[in-house]
Design an enzyme around this catalytic site. Structure first.
Site, PDB file in Angstrom:
ATOM      1  CB  ALA A 158      53.135  -1.424  70.055  1.00 25.97           C
ATOM      2  NE  ARG A 165      47.899   3.799  83.794  1.00 29.13           N
ATOM      3  CZ  ARG A 165      48.702   3.038  84.544  1.00 29.13           C
ATOM      4  NH1 ARG A 165      48.911   3.355  85.806  1.00 29.13           N
ATOM      5  NH2 ARG A 165      49.302   1.999  84.034  1.00 29.13           N
ATOM      6  N   GLY A 173      54.538  -9.292  87.038  1.00 32.81           N
ATOM      7  CA  GLY A 173      54.586 -10.740  86.924  1.00 32.81           C
ATOM      8  C   GLY A 173      55.492 -11.267  88.019  1.00 32.81           C
ATOM      9  CE  LYS A 186      72.710  37.164  64.421  1.00 37.62           C
ATOM     10  NZ  LYS A 186      72.039  37.528  63.199  1.00 37.62           N
ATOM     11  CE1 TYR A 237      71.572  41.128  68.533  1.00 32.85           C
ATOM     12  CE2 TYR A 237      71.444  42.881  66.891  1.00 32.85           C
ATOM     13  CZ  TYR A 237      71.480  41.536  67.215  1.00 32.85           C
ATOM     14  OH  TYR A 237      71.438  40.598  66.223  1.00 32.85           O
TER      15      TYR A 237
HETATM   16  C1  UD1 Z   1      54.680  -6.730  81.696  1.00 34.67           C
HETATM   17  C2  UD1 Z   1      55.023  -8.186  82.014  1.00 34.67           C
HETATM   18  C3  UD1 Z   1      55.126  -8.339  83.523  1.00 34.67           C
HETATM   19  C4  UD1 Z   1      56.138  -7.388  84.099  1.00 34.67           C
HETATM   20  C5  UD1 Z   1      55.798  -5.949  83.700  1.00 34.67           C
HETATM   21  C6  UD1 Z   1      56.906  -5.009  84.110  1.00 34.67           C
HETATM   22  C7  UD1 Z   1      53.981  -9.520  80.270  1.00 34.67           C
HETATM   23  C8  UD1 Z   1      52.840 -10.380  79.904  1.00 34.67           C
HETATM   24  N1  UD1 Z   1      53.990  -9.016  81.479  1.00 34.67           N
HETATM   25  O1  UD1 Z   1      53.387  -6.486  82.230  1.00 34.67           O
HETATM   26  O2  UD1 Z   1      55.488  -9.673  83.848  1.00 34.67           O
HETATM   27  O3  UD1 Z   1      56.191  -7.486  85.501  1.00 34.67           O
HETATM   28  O4  UD1 Z   1      55.663  -5.855  82.263  1.00 34.67           O
HETATM   29  O5  UD1 Z   1      56.494  -3.706  83.882  1.00 34.67           O
HETATM   30  O6  UD1 Z   1      54.878  -9.337  79.461  1.00 34.67           O
HETATM   31  N2  UD1 Z   1      53.505  -3.643  74.541  1.00 34.67           N
HETATM   32  C9  UD1 Z   1      53.462  -3.671  73.173  1.00 34.67           C
HETATM   33  N3  UD1 Z   1      52.499  -4.367  72.558  1.00 34.67           N
HETATM   34  C10 UD1 Z   1      51.571  -5.065  73.242  1.00 34.67           C
HETATM   35  C11 UD1 Z   1      51.611  -5.032  74.645  1.00 34.67           C
HETATM   36  C12 UD1 Z   1      52.592  -4.310  75.271  1.00 34.67           C
HETATM   37  O7  UD1 Z   1      54.291  -3.038  72.504  1.00 34.67           O
HETATM   38  O8  UD1 Z   1      50.730  -5.700  72.585  1.00 34.67           O
HETATM   39  C13 UD1 Z   1      54.542  -2.869  75.217  1.00 34.67           C
HETATM   40  C14 UD1 Z   1      53.980  -1.705  76.001  1.00 34.67           C
HETATM   41  O9  UD1 Z   1      53.964  -0.533  75.231  1.00 34.67           O
HETATM   42  C15 UD1 Z   1      54.939  -1.592  77.158  1.00 34.67           C
HETATM   43  C16 UD1 Z   1      55.439  -3.015  77.355  1.00 34.67           C
HETATM   44  O10 UD1 Z   1      55.173  -3.692  76.137  1.00 34.67           O
HETATM   45  O11 UD1 Z   1      56.041  -0.798  76.840  1.00 34.67           O
HETATM   46  C17 UD1 Z   1      54.822  -3.721  78.527  1.00 34.67           C
HETATM   47  O12 UD1 Z   1      53.445  -3.800  78.318  1.00 34.67           O
HETATM   48  P1  UD1 Z   1      52.417  -3.680  79.510  1.00 34.67           P
HETATM   49  O13 UD1 Z   1      51.078  -3.874  78.986  1.00 34.67           O
HETATM   50  O14 UD1 Z   1      52.701  -2.476  80.300  1.00 34.67           O
HETATM   51  O15 UD1 Z   1      52.830  -4.976  80.368  1.00 34.67           O
HETATM   52  P2  UD1 Z   1      52.469  -5.208  81.864  1.00 34.67           P
HETATM   53  O16 UD1 Z   1      51.070  -5.618  81.974  1.00 34.67           O
HETATM   54  O17 UD1 Z   1      52.922  -4.083  82.693  1.00 34.67           O
END
Ligand code: UD1
Ligand code: CA
Length: 453
Positions: free
Chosen positions: A10, A15, A136, A348, A363
């Site tokens: 989602a 970026r 994390g 073709k 051709y």
């Molecule tokens: C998340 C993890 C983190 C991990 C990292 C790895 C959590 C809270 N943290 O952090 O521990 O090390 O990924 O890359 O889970 N997404 C949604 N809806 C939302 C939020 C996110 O669909 O409301 C999707 C994003 O599109 C993405 C993925 O979930 O594909 C991860 O979201 P992102 O915000 O990048 O998480 P991080 O902060 O990187």
């Protein structure tokens, strides 16, 4: 044990600086989300839930599938909130969480992870990192048991020193996930509902958290910008190149080879530099492909040779046939055994029989050309009158003089010949010469005009 898979897709991907939703950006010619969906399918789950938000309609349209269930997360309130959107559709004993922007994850790695999840155990995919900034952190107790995941922004200095990072990929018992998600709070540094908080809840409920690692850290690498996307692309291509070499293909330079689809290869195949394979390509034993060729949805039979700078799409190159340099084989081009197509020849929807030749500058469209027939340089099938397409059919052992215009519809019988420079508008029967050109006359003593000085 039954399995539901939830793919989080989602996020916006600011970026990328793109009108295209992040998860639709391609790696090796296929969207990142497409890769994840294909890997998910390989695990044969009872359902695949894709959580979409930004660009939801585009994603849904581009990647439609009967086995996919799309769930819209209107506001991105965190990974825990995202999974919660799919909860009403989850009923399996195990739930696996994947990410639409982490495309290189391998089914084998996920199988290993899934072996560790059960009614009393979660399975978490973690990765040892030289620089875990942003990830994390996996917090373990003195016995090494996982206790919690702490997000980078919420971590103490001591926790920030932990090098084991959360990949985000985890598998949880389906019977518990709903309750845990319902208890999440967003009182943290980012004001989000963290999926990662489920870990501490599970531990508090007496469950164990097992961990597993990918064989290769790139498997769990996400793409947030086009630089990371290019890194994933290169990694994918190196992996593809290594797999081909392991199967008996010589790549003149594995760093200059691109696979954007599926390829089936035989033994002792030689692929020179800068070759791009797209779609579904079949390459049989002893095939040689010269430098700078693009080959899409085509079959190269045993011993075929494709010379430098050729472009093939929807073509079949027969056994020991050759084409190029600079051949263009468009959809429906079929070269028989030992057929030859030379430079600057375009085909073709045209069949060249066994041993037939079109050596230079032609051709050939909507044509059926018999065995051993020779097409002279500069021959054109005039297959199109501006509205309709017509076929040219030639028998065996036909000889088409250079620079012939063959105005279709046209039939040329076995052994027919056309004189060089002819415009052929009528059928030529077997073993007959068709001439369609002005007769030459010579004017004796002709004086060329002289320049006035
Ligand atoms: C998340 C993890 C983190 C991990 C990292 C790895 C959590 C809270 N943290 O952090 O521990 O090390 O990924 O890359 O889970 N997404 C949604 N809806 C939302 C939020 C996110 O669909 O409301 C999707 C994003 O599109 C993405 C993925 O979930 O594909 C991860 O979201 P992102 O915000 O990048 O998480 P991080 O902060 O990187
Ligand atoms: Ca991320």
């Amino acid at each position: 044990m039954s399995l539901d898979i939830v793919i989080l897709a989602a996020g916006q991907g600011t970026r990328m600086r793109s009108a295209l939703p992040k998860v639709l950006h391609p790696v090796a010619g296929k969207s990142m989300l497409g890769h994840v969906i294909d890997t998910a399918r390989a695990l044969q789950p009872q359902s695949i839930q894709v959580v979409i938000g930004h660009g939801a309609e585009q994603v849904r349209q581009r990647l439609a599938g009967e086995d996919l269930n799309y769930v819209v997360q209107a506001e991105q309130l965190g990974t825990g909130h995202a999974v919660a959107q799919a909860l009403p559709n989850l009923s399996a004993e195990r739930v696996l969480i994947l990410y639409g922007d982490v495309p290189l994850i391998e089914a084998d790695t996920l199988q290993r992870l899934l072996q560790k999840v059960g009614p009393e155990q979660l399975a978490l995919l973690t990765v040892k990192l030289d620089d875990p900034t942003g990830y994390g952190r996996i917090v373990r107790d003195a016995r090494g048991e996982v206790q919690a995941i702490v997000e980078h922004k919420d971590a103490s200095d001591e926790q920030k020193a932990i090098r084991e990072g959360n990949t985000g990929i985890l598998a949880v018992p389906g019977s518990r996930i709903g309750e845990w998600l319902g208890r999440l709070s967003n009182s943290n540094a980012q004001g989000e509902y963290y999926l990662t908080d489920v870990i501490a809840m599970a531990v508090a409920d007496g469950l164990r958290v097992a961990t597993e690692q990918p064989l290769d850290a790139m498997e769990v690498q996400g793409a947030n910008d086009r630089i990371q996307l290019a890194e994933l692309e290169r990694h994918y291509q190196q992996r593809a190149a290594r797999r081909l070499m392991a199967r008996g293909v010589t790549l003149r330079d594995p760093a200059r080879f691109d696979l954007r689809g599926e390829v089936e290869v035989g033994r002792d195949v030689l692929i020179d530099v800068n070759v791009v394979l797209e779609g579904t390509v079949v390459i049989e034993d002893d095939v040689q492909i010269g430098p700078n060729c693009v080959i899409k949805d085509s079959t190269l039979r045993r011993g075929a040779i494709v010379k430098a700078n050729s472009h093939l799409e929807g073509a079949v190159v027969g056994e020991s046939a050759d084409c190029g340099p600079f051949a263009r084989l468009r959809p429906g081009s079929v070269l028989g055994a030992k057929a030859h197509v030379g430079n600057f020849v375009e085909l073709k929807n045209a069949t060249l029989g066994d041993g037939a030749k079109a050596g230079h500058l032609s051709y050939l469209g909507d044509a059926e050309i018999g065995a051993r027939t020779n097409i002279g340089a500069g021959t054109i099938t005039c297959n199109y009158d501006g509205a309709n397409k017509f076929r040219t059919v030639m028998g065996e052992d036909v000889f088409i003089g250079s620079n012939s215009s063959l105005v279709a519809p046209l039939n040329l019988g076995d052994g027919a010949t056309t004189g060089a420079g002819s415009t052929i508008t009528e059928d030529v029967p077997a073993h007959t010469l068709g001439l369609g050109r002005g007769r030459q006359r010579n004017i004796e003593g002709w004086q060329r005009p002289k320049k006035q000085s």
